[in-house]
Design a protein around this motif. Structure first.
Motif, short mmCIF file in Angstrom:
data_model
loop_
_atom_site.label_atom_id
_atom_site.label_comp_id
_atom_site.label_asym_id
_atom_site.label_seq_id
_atom_site.Cartn_x
_atom_site.Cartn_y
_atom_site.Cartn_z
N ASP A 196 45.36 -22.10 -14.82
CA ASP A 196 46.19 -23.12 -15.48
C ASP A 196 46.16 -24.45 -14.74
N ASP A 197 45.93 -24.44 -13.43
CA ASP A 197 45.87 -25.67 -12.64
C ASP A 197 44.61 -26.49 -12.94
N PHE A 198 43.65 -25.90 -13.67
CA PHE A 198 42.36 -26.53 -13.88
C PHE A 198 42.07 -26.84 -15.35
N ARG A 199 43.00 -26.56 -16.21
CA ARG A 199 42.78 -26.83 -17.63
C ARG A 199 42.85 -28.33 -17.89
N ASP A 200 41.91 -28.80 -18.71
CA ASP A 200 41.83 -30.22 -19.04
C ASP A 200 41.64 -30.35 -20.55
N THR A 202 45.46 -33.35 -6.04
CA THR A 202 45.20 -34.52 -6.86
C THR A 202 45.27 -34.15 -8.34
N SER A 203 45.61 -35.12 -9.17
CA SER A 203 45.73 -34.85 -10.60
C SER A 203 44.38 -34.93 -11.32
N LYS A 204 43.42 -35.63 -10.77
CA LYS A 204 42.10 -35.78 -11.41
C LYS A 204 41.36 -34.44 -11.41
N ILE A 205 40.83 -34.07 -12.57
CA ILE A 205 40.00 -32.88 -12.69
C ILE A 205 38.58 -33.34 -13.00
#
Length: 188
Positions: free
Chosen positions: A52-56, A110-113
């Motif tokens: 869930d931390d990596f969904r974009d 960081t918020s950027k994926i």
């Protein structure tokens, strides 16, 4: 096992012999303590990662598999390595950067994926590399059909990833030499 490997990678370079008098703490001891704190923070981050931390929502091709890889790299030339975590995907993998703040006492996610991989349809391709001068990450995107490609240098300001303003637009078969000399493969 990955947490043990991370601790070894971060702490190994900080080990040194104590001074000949056997006296107080040395600069190497302090560096070792900082690296040990950093390893502890990053181990905690790895223990708590979730898909869930990596969904974009901007990248919908493929699915994340639940498998993770990690690497460490200095992204702001401060001689302290940041943690890169990759959530593996069926088409695109998602990458986030974690750093340390306040003398290695707190974790910054960081918020950027970033994305790495290729779409099964449409020819979209993305790639992430670090830089040889420790200035950040290079995010490359392009289309295989046209060969049109763009690479953007992203820098880490201690709390987030920011576009540096430096980018390259080129055909995939005509990579600029200054970009080639700056790219460094990430060893996951």
């Amino acid at each position: 096992v990955p947490a043990l490997m991370l601790t070894t990678v971060l702490v190994l370079g900080a080990c040194s012999d104590s001074d000949s008098d056997g006296g107080g703490a040395t600069a190497a001891d302090s560096a070792g303590d900082n690296q040990a704190s950093l390893a502890e923070l990053y181990t905690g981050a790895l223990d708590g990662v979730s898909v869930d931390d990596f969904r974009d929502p901007e990248v919908t091709a493929g699915e994340l598999t639940g498998e993770f890889e990690y690497a460490v790299a200095d992204l702001n030339a401060d001689e302290s390595k940041e943690l890169l975590v990759k959530a593996k995907g069926t088409e695109f993998s998602a990458i986030r950067v974690y750093g340390a703040a306040e003398e290695n006492t707190s974790l910054v996610a960081t918020s950027k994926i970033f994305h790495d991989g290729a779409a099964g349809a449409g020819g979209s391709r993305m790639n992430v590399t670090s830089t040889t001068d420790n200035s950040g990450l290079l995010a490359t995107s392009g289309l295989s059909g046209t060969g049109e490609t763009e690479t953007v240098l992203w820098t880490f300001d201690g709390s987030n990833m920011q576009e540096s303003g430096q980018n390259w637009s080129y055909r995939i078969d005509q990579i600029p030499s200054d970009l080639t000399s700056l790219e460094q493969k990430i060893n996951w």
